[in-house]
Scaffold this motif. Structure first.
Motif, PDB file in Angstrom:
ATOM      1  N   HIS A   1       0.835  -1.203   0.000  1.00  0.00           N
ATOM      2  CA  HIS A   1       0.000   0.000   0.000  1.00  0.00           C
ATOM      3  C   HIS A   1       0.874   1.258   0.000  1.00  0.00           C
ATOM      4  N   SER A   2       1.876   1.297   0.858  1.00  0.00           N
ATOM      5  CA  SER A   2       2.773   2.458   0.939  1.00  0.00           C
ATOM      6  C   SER A   2       3.544   2.658  -0.358  1.00  0.00           C
ATOM      7  N   LEU A   3       4.041   1.579  -0.933  1.00  0.00           N
ATOM      8  CA  LEU A   3       4.791   1.688  -2.184  1.00  0.00           C
ATOM      9  C   LEU A   3       3.903   2.176  -3.330  1.00  0.00           C
ATOM     10  N   PHE A   4       2.676   1.689  -3.399  1.00  0.00           N
ATOM     11  CA  PHE A   4       1.770   2.169  -4.453  1.00  0.00           C
ATOM     12  C   PHE A   4       1.363   3.622  -4.224  1.00  0.00           C
ATOM     13  N   ARG A   5       1.320   4.077  -2.980  1.00  0.00           N
ATOM     14  CA  ARG A   5       1.048   5.501  -2.720  1.00  0.00           C
ATOM     15  C   ARG A   5       2.190   6.351  -3.295  1.00  0.00           C
TER      16      ARG A   5
ATOM     17  N   ASP B   1       3.201  -1.860 -15.943  1.00  0.00           N
ATOM     18  CA  ASP B   1       1.991  -1.620 -16.737  1.00  0.00           C
ATOM     19  C   ASP B   1       2.142  -2.069 -18.188  1.00  0.00           C
ATOM     20  N   GLU B   2       3.315  -2.579 -18.552  1.00  0.00           N
ATOM     21  CA  GLU B   2       3.547  -3.010 -19.928  1.00  0.00           C
ATOM     22  C   GLU B   2       2.994  -4.414 -20.136  1.00  0.00           C
ATOM     23  N   SER B   3       2.296  -4.559 -21.252  1.00  0.00           N
ATOM     24  CA  SER B   3       1.647  -5.837 -21.533  1.00  0.00           C
ATOM     25  C   SER B   3       2.239  -6.465 -22.789  1.00  0.00           C
TER      26      SER B   3
ATOM     27  N   ARG C   1       0.419 -11.528 -11.532  1.00  0.00           N
ATOM     28  CA  ARG C   1      -0.510 -12.585 -11.088  1.00  0.00           C
ATOM     29  C   ARG C   1      -0.806 -12.460  -9.599  1.00  0.00           C
ATOM     30  N   THR C   2       0.235 -12.290  -8.820  1.00  0.00           N
ATOM     31  CA  THR C   2       0.070 -12.193  -7.366  1.00  0.00           C
ATOM     32  C   THR C   2      -0.748 -10.969  -6.987  1.00  0.00           C
ATOM     33  N   LEU C   3      -0.405  -9.814  -7.559  1.00  0.00           N
ATOM     34  CA  LEU C   3      -1.091  -8.571  -7.200  1.00  0.00           C
ATOM     35  C   LEU C   3      -2.553  -8.583  -7.631  1.00  0.00           C
ATOM     36  N   HIS C   4      -2.838  -9.091  -8.828  1.00  0.00           N
ATOM     37  CA  HIS C   4      -4.232  -9.151  -9.277  1.00  0.00           C
ATOM     38  C   HIS C   4      -5.026 -10.186  -8.476  1.00  0.00           C
ATOM     39  N   ALA C   5      -4.372 -11.264  -8.045  1.00  0.00           N
ATOM     40  CA  ALA C   5      -5.048 -12.241  -7.180  1.00  0.00           C
ATOM     41  C   ALA C   5      -5.377 -11.601  -5.830  1.00  0.00           C
ATOM     42  N   LEU C   6      -4.448 -10.800  -5.303  1.00  0.00           N
ATOM     43  CA  LEU C   6      -4.704 -10.081  -4.058  1.00  0.00           C
ATOM     44  C   LEU C   6      -5.915  -9.165  -4.232  1.00  0.00           C
TER      45      LEU C   6
ATOM     46  N   TYR D   1      -7.763  -0.223   1.902  1.00  0.00           N
ATOM     47  CA  TYR D   1      -7.413  -1.303   0.984  1.00  0.00           C
ATOM     48  C   TYR D   1      -7.949  -1.047  -0.428  1.00  0.00           C
ATOM     49  N   ARG D   2      -8.999  -0.246  -0.553  1.00  0.00           N
ATOM     50  CA  ARG D   2      -9.551   0.057  -1.878  1.00  0.00           C
ATOM     51  C   ARG D   2      -8.544   0.847  -2.723  1.00  0.00           C
ATOM     52  N   GLN D   3      -7.724   1.680  -2.068  1.00  0.00           N
ATOM     53  CA  GLN D   3      -6.671   2.407  -2.786  1.00  0.00           C
ATOM     54  C   GLN D   3      -5.680   1.431  -3.402  1.00  0.00           C
ATOM     55  N   LEU D   4      -5.301   0.408  -2.648  1.00  0.00           N
ATOM     56  CA  LEU D   4      -4.360  -0.579  -3.158  1.00  0.00           C
ATOM     57  C   LEU D   4      -4.973  -1.340  -4.329  1.00  0.00           C
ATOM     58  N   ILE D   5      -6.215  -1.760  -4.198  1.00  0.00           N
ATOM     59  CA  ILE D   5      -6.891  -2.460  -5.298  1.00  0.00           C
ATOM     60  C   ILE D   5      -6.922  -1.583  -6.538  1.00  0.00           C
ATOM     61  N   SER D   6      -7.288  -0.325  -6.378  1.00  0.00           N
ATOM     62  CA  SER D   6      -7.355   0.612  -7.503  1.00  0.00           C
ATOM     63  C   SER D   6      -5.991   0.785  -8.164  1.00  0.00           C
ATOM     64  N   SER D   7      -4.951   0.931  -7.359  1.00  0.00           N
ATOM     65  CA  SER D   7      -3.600   1.077  -7.909  1.00  0.00           C
ATOM     66  C   SER D   7      -3.182  -0.153  -8.698  1.00  0.00           C
ATOM     67  N   ILE D   8      -3.481  -1.325  -8.160  1.00  0.00           N
ATOM     68  CA  ILE D   8      -3.145  -2.566  -8.872  1.00  0.00           C
ATOM     69  C   ILE D   8      -3.885  -2.613 -10.203  1.00  0.00           C
ATOM     70  N   ARG D   9      -5.169  -2.314 -10.174  1.00  0.00           N
ATOM     71  CA  ARG D   9      -5.980  -2.370 -11.398  1.00  0.00           C
ATOM     72  C   ARG D   9      -5.520  -1.375 -12.459  1.00  0.00           C
ATOM     73  N   THR D  10      -5.039  -0.208 -12.044  1.00  0.00           N
ATOM     74  CA  THR D  10      -4.667   0.828 -13.009  1.00  0.00           C
ATOM     75  C   THR D  10      -3.180   0.851 -13.343  1.00  0.00           C
TER      76      THR D  10
END
Length: 152
Positions: free
Chosen positions: A79-83, A99-101, A112-117, A132-141
């Motif tokens: 969470h802190s690192l994504f902030r 973010d590269e695909s 895989r791990t982050l999206h599973a989280l 925790y919603r901030q972390l989910i949002s950061s992972i998704r974006t």
């Protein structure tokens, strides 16, 4: 020469022991230098430069840690690192390639791990001391998904 194998292990180089783990090579490929001024209890001041992994590298290592132990401290660190990612330019944090695909190697494992989280926490919200919603949002974006995982 260091063994850049992705397996956990301890390796000797020039008589010194080094621990290896998945993602370690990627994490240290881009380092940030931090100038430190430490004031000791004696009043003496020490100045030195410390090299640390880029923020992306730290996230990759923390994703492996989360995957291995699901410890709350790893989630707090993620969470802190994504902030930090959300509030600083890419060049300041040492670059960003999660973010590269399609993601490859350690970045694929981390994705895989982050999206599973994120999926797990969306289905069953965790009891944590941060938003925790901030972390989910950061992972998704900020983290590319793995195609095979999206079809599930």
């Amino acid at each position: 020469m260091l063994n850049h194998d992705i397996r956990l292990g301890t390796y000797a180089v020039d008589g010194r022991q080094f621990d290896s783990m998945p993602g370690f090579t990627v994490a240290l490929a881009t380092r940030l230098s931090i100038n430190v001024v430490a004031r000791l209890s004696t009043g003496e001041e020490l100045q030195f430069t410390c090299n640390v992994p880029s923020v992306e590298g730290a996230i990759i290592l923390k994703a492996y840690a989360w995957d291995g132990r699901h410890a709350a401290k790893d989630a707090v660190d993620l969470h802190s690192l994504f902030r930090i990612v959300e509030s600083h330019d890419v060049d300041v944090i040492g670059g960003w390639h999660l973010d590269e695909s399609p993601p490859k190697g350690s970045r694929r494992d981390s994705s895989r791990t982050l999206h599973a989280l994120a999926r797990g926490w969306e289905a069953r919200p965790p009891k944590v001391s941060f938003n925790y919603r901030q972390l989910i949002s950061s992972i998704r974006t900020r983290v590319a998904g793995v195609e095979a995982d999206r079809r599930v």
